[in-house]
Enzyme design. Structure first.
Site, PDB file in Angstrom:
ATOM      1  CD  GLU A 124      22.971  42.331  25.684  1.00  0.00           C
ATOM      2  OE1 GLU A 124      22.372  42.377  26.779  1.00  0.00           O
ATOM      3  OE2 GLU A 124      23.534  41.310  25.260  1.00  0.00           O
ATOM      4  CG  ASP A 166      26.203  84.277  41.288  1.00  0.00           C
ATOM      5  OD1 ASP A 166      25.134  83.649  41.368  1.00  0.00           O
ATOM      6  OD2 ASP A 166      26.336  85.323  40.627  1.00  0.00           O
ATOM      7  CG  ASP A 422      22.050  86.051  38.084  1.00  0.00           C
ATOM      8  OD1 ASP A 422      23.267  86.331  38.205  1.00  0.00           O
ATOM      9  OD2 ASP A 422      21.163  86.598  38.763  1.00  0.00           O
ATOM     10  CG  ASP A 426      27.640  84.244  37.808  1.00  0.00           C
ATOM     11  OD1 ASP A 426      28.594  84.451  38.572  1.00  0.00           O
ATOM     12  OD2 ASP A 426      26.541  84.822  37.900  1.00  0.00           O
ATOM     13  CG  ASN A 490      22.202  32.668  34.167  1.00  0.00           C
ATOM     14  OD1 ASN A 490      22.062  32.097  35.237  1.00  0.00           O
ATOM     15  ND2 ASN A 490      21.191  32.921  33.362  1.00  0.00           N
ATOM     16  CG  ASN A 515      21.575  38.643  27.280  1.00  0.00           C
ATOM     17  OD1 ASN A 515      21.621  38.860  28.485  1.00  0.00           O
ATOM     18  ND2 ASN A 515      22.120  39.445  26.381  1.00  0.00           N
ATOM     19  CG  ASP A 519      18.744  42.377  28.172  1.00  0.00           C
ATOM     20  OD1 ASP A 519      19.123  42.402  29.354  1.00  0.00           O
ATOM     21  OD2 ASP A 519      19.519  42.280  27.208  1.00  0.00           O
TER      22      ASP A 519
END
Length: 656
Positions: A124, A166, A422, A426, A490, A515, A519
């Protein structure tokens, strides 16, 4: 007629146009064609309009920018992870549910237990960990002159294995600059710069580029100091010392390699006060060196020693009993060397002539013989370009659409691609790349299409950003590996135990509480340090490795659980309430503490020390979980939960 075609070709100089026949297909070589978006700067002529609107090359650029951006490397990786977790969850929950129903267990109880298993298998906190880790990375790269517009670009920059540029000019610049001057605590110190400046100013030999960088940054000058003597630099000692005097004060200033200077030091100076150089200070300064070395910086140490007023000369024997003042930090490697050392391949996509591009490539050490022109690319199908793109390093005389095709071909070959440009021409390639990069002086269109903006118009600022991106990904992987393996282990133990035991090994509410606490213990992962190997090469989301790690560590975790089951049932003859409470304590303890085992690939004594925030969140969550299970100082005001605190009756109580 002279026309400015920078929009199409990137060339800043006007192009001569005539009415003579020309069969060239490339805009840079089509001398009899005019393109929408370009502008006449001289001469006159008549033109025949053959295409308008979206059918022009300028219209194609606009259409490319309006199209949906292709998925990022982070999005692709997370999608694969979601599918993996979904498959594991469906398999385990359906297996448990069917086994319970076959054993004629209560249907509602079995359903709630299966749902709790599904929730327990879900990481989560992954969105939170990813967001915090990426945001922290964005803030750190901002300090290195890189502004991030799209948060996930931090991950993609670290995963980048191919960078297309470039402009040839940005490749040839390799400067040495003084980036910082810090004291033994890592704080910025003007005294370090002032003393290093005196050493560099008074040395009699030829000054190095490092001395030049120090003198360029120092504004104090000699400030009344007089040079008396010098011990020149040599490659055995790796240091240089000068004896200077002012107003009756004589001082030896030594500057050199950190290990050479530290070997001669007996003290450190903090705020003009000397402290003995003990093991703690040695470790602090070693950590400073490691931190800067990981980002590709070079360090020089500066130390001093007060000398008797009458002394006029110094020798090597005088370079003892020094007091450490601090470090000068330099950016010393060329942009190309820094990126290639990190496993990033450089490809040049340029509108320049092939000979110019080859010359620039040779000058910076790139392959110069593997080159293809825009005219040749126009004759290749997309499939043919995909087949050849890995074997070509230089692309000359190419137009905006061909740049986009090259980026798409590299993506098709499973490369994580960055593009730096730039100009308006491009923009399609910037938009198509995993990481679109532009600079502060670029056109507004290029900056709008980019994912990140460089505040310095060269590639030298990218290498620290790449390292930071890999550090970010390494911490995300820590959570993924830890979460999936611990959760799977688990849930596997619970699933198997629920089949053979006459009662549920944990109640659904206990599973959810386990849980939640687990967490919360992982909130500190985004702040953790990573090993040097984690940033050395680009890494991708390897689902096979994650699945292998999940299964192996999950099975190992389940073996510990089996031992716990045997102890509880055989030694303690535990009933349902005691069994559930005992396993809850063992489960939450092993789940939380395992992060200190799997956070590094190194042996435990060689790994970086965990961050204090990770230690605090892990031990805090562990204390809360065990305290909640076995009794706690706050138990008295939780009147709705009778002793023992974490039994089946408590967790099934409506008051909880």
């Amino acid at each position: 007629m002279q026309v400015n075609e920078a929009l199409m070709t990137g060339e800043p100089f006007p192009t001569l146009k005539t009415d003579r026949p020309c069969t060239a297909m490339s805009p840079a070589e089509a001398t009899n064609a005019l393109f929408a978006g370009t502008g006449a700067v001289g001469g006159s002529g008549k033109m025949l309009i053959v295409k308008t609107g979206g059918r022009t090359r300028f219209g194609a650029i606009v259409a490319a920018l309006a199209a949906n951006a292709p998925p990022t490397a982070l999005e692709q990786g997370v999608r694969k992870l979601e599918i993996l977790i979904l498959r594991l969850t469906l398999f385990l929950t359906l297996f448990v549910l069917m086994a319970h129903l076959v054993a004629q267990r209560p249907a509602m109880e079995s359903f709630l237990f299966a749902v709790a298993l599904a929730v327990g298998l879900t990481p989560e906190l992954l969105p939170m960990v990813m967001t915090v880790t990426l945001a922290r990375g964005a803030r750190r790269v901002a300090d290195r002159k890189v502004i991030v517009k799209r948060l996930s670009a931090i991950h993609d920059l670290g995963a980048m294995d191919t960078l297309c540029v470039d402009k040839t000019g940005t490749l040839t610049e390799a400067r040495i600059t003084l980036e910082a001057h810090v004291d033994p605590e890592g704080r910025s110190s003007d005294r370090v710069l002032s003393l290093a400046g005196l050493n560099s100013a008074f040395q009699a030999g030829i000054r190095s580029a490092l001395d030049g960088a120090i003198l360029s940054a120092s504004s104090d000058g000699i400030d009344g100091w007089v040079r008396l003597s010098e011990v020149p630099f040599d490659f055995e000692r790796r240091r240089l010392s000068v004896l200077v005097a002012r107003n009756g004060e004589h001082m030896l200033i030594a500057k050199g390699a950190p290990e050479s200077i530290l070997a001669r030091c007996v003290a450190v100076e903090i705020d003009r006060l000397a402290h003995p150089l003990d093991a703690a200070w040695q470790q602090r300064m070693a950590d400073i060196q490691d931190r800067y070395a990981r980002d590709g910086f070079r360090l020089l140490a500066v130390a001093v020693r007060a000398m008797p007023p009458g002394q006029q000369t110094i020798a090597v024997d005088d370079e003892v009993d020094l007091t450490m003042i601090g470090f000068c930090v330099f950016a010393a490697a060329s942009a190309i060397e820094a990126l290639t050392s990190l496993g990033v391949t450089i490809k040049i996509l340029s509108g320049d002539h092939g000979a110019v591009v080859s010359h620039v490539a040779r000058s910076v050490g790139l392959q110069s013989d593997r080159i293809i022109t825009g005219a040749e690319i126009s004759e290749l199908t997309d499939a043919a370009l995909v087949a050849r793109v890995d074997d070509i390093d230089l692309f000359a005389r190419i137009d905006p659409d061909q740049k986009r095709r090259i980026i798409a071909a590299l993506r098709h070959r499973n490369h994580v691609v960055g593009f730096m440009g730039d100009g308006v021409n491009d923009a399609p390639a910037i938009h198509a790349a995993h990481v679109g990069i532009s600079v502060t002086g670029a056109t507004e269109v290029a900056r709008a299409a980019a994912d990140m903006i460089l505040l310095a118009p060269d590639l030298s600022v990218l290498a620290p950003g790449v390292r930071e991106g890999r550090r970010t990904f390494a911490n995300i992987l820590k959570y993924v590996r830890m979460g999936t393996s611990s959760n799977f282990g688990n849930m596997l133990s619970m699933a198997l135990a629920s089949i053979v035991l006459p009662f549920l090994p944990l109640l659904p509410l206990q599973i959810l509480l386990n849980n939640l606490i687990y967490d919360l213990s992982e909130i500190g992962i985004p702040f953790d340090e990573v090993d040097r190997e984690d940033v050395a090469r680009p890494e991708a989301w390897n689902m096979a490795n994650i699945l292998r790690f999940t299964i192996i560590m999950g099975v190992v975790s389940s073996l510990f659980d089996v031992v716990t089951f045997a102890v509880l049932l055989k030694l303690f003859a535990a009933d349902a309430a005691l069994f559930q409470t005992g396993w809850f304590v063992e489960s939450i303890s092993t789940q939380i503490l395992v992060i200190f085992v799997i956070r590094s690939r190194r042996m435990r004594w060689r790994a970086n020390r965990p961050h204090i925030i990770l230690i605090a969140t892990s031990l805090g969550a562990l204390t809360a979980g065990v305290g909640l299970a076995l009794g706690s100082p706050w138990h008295s005001w939780r009147r709705s939960l009778p002793s023992p605190p974490l039994t089946s009756s408590r967790l099934s109580s409506p008051s909880v």
